[in-house]
Enzyme design. Sequence first.
Site, PDB file in Angstrom:
ATOM      1  N   PRO A  64     101.786 -36.999  82.825  1.00  0.00           N
ATOM      2  CA  PRO A  64     100.363 -37.050  83.190  1.00  0.00           C
ATOM      3  C   PRO A  64     100.220 -36.923  84.702  1.00  0.00           C
ATOM      4  O   PRO A  64     100.971 -37.554  85.459  1.00  0.00           O
ATOM      5  CB  PRO A  64      99.906 -38.420  82.681  1.00  0.00           C
ATOM      6  N   HIS A  65      99.300 -36.072  85.126  1.00  0.00           N
ATOM      7  CA  HIS A  65      99.153 -35.804  86.546  1.00  0.00           C
ATOM      8  C   HIS A  65      97.707 -35.513  86.897  1.00  0.00           C
ATOM      9  O   HIS A  65      96.902 -35.175  86.027  1.00  0.00           O
ATOM     10  CB  HIS A  65     100.055 -34.639  86.971  1.00  0.00           C
TER      11      HIS A  65
END
Length: 153
Positions: A64-65
């Site tokens: 996740p970014h």
Amino acid sequence: MNANFQLLPEAVVTGRLESKQDVLEQVAALFARAYAIDSTQALEGIEVREKLGSTGFGNGVAIPHARSTEVNRPVAVLLRLESPVEFDAADGMPVELVFGLLSPENAGAAHLHALAAISRLVRDDVKREALLEAPDAEAMFALLSNHLERDAA
């Protein structure tokens, strides 16, 4: 720690979580604790990106970014789950390793280089398994430190 992103020892943890949302919230909390980033802002950015498509990378890994106004270089966290969590990954596998990444708003190439460095690491079966089998977060950080310093040389 690395030319592509910063990873602090306190940003590497293990834990038991029940859902994808719990994982995203824990990632945001790790950013807050390790880098003094507002957890609500981090979570909102990660959730916006997640709505575009799952960041479940495959082989039990998620990345996740998001972009953030609160960082001046890419920063990362690592969460190893005690039990796999469904993450809507393309390969359908639940997730055991979660690398979170926050990059500056205008860090186009730097963000992509950081994502690429993480993806190279987790695509390596030996390195991924070593992280999964490490006895604790301290050992995980040591493994990452050795790997990332070797890649930077």
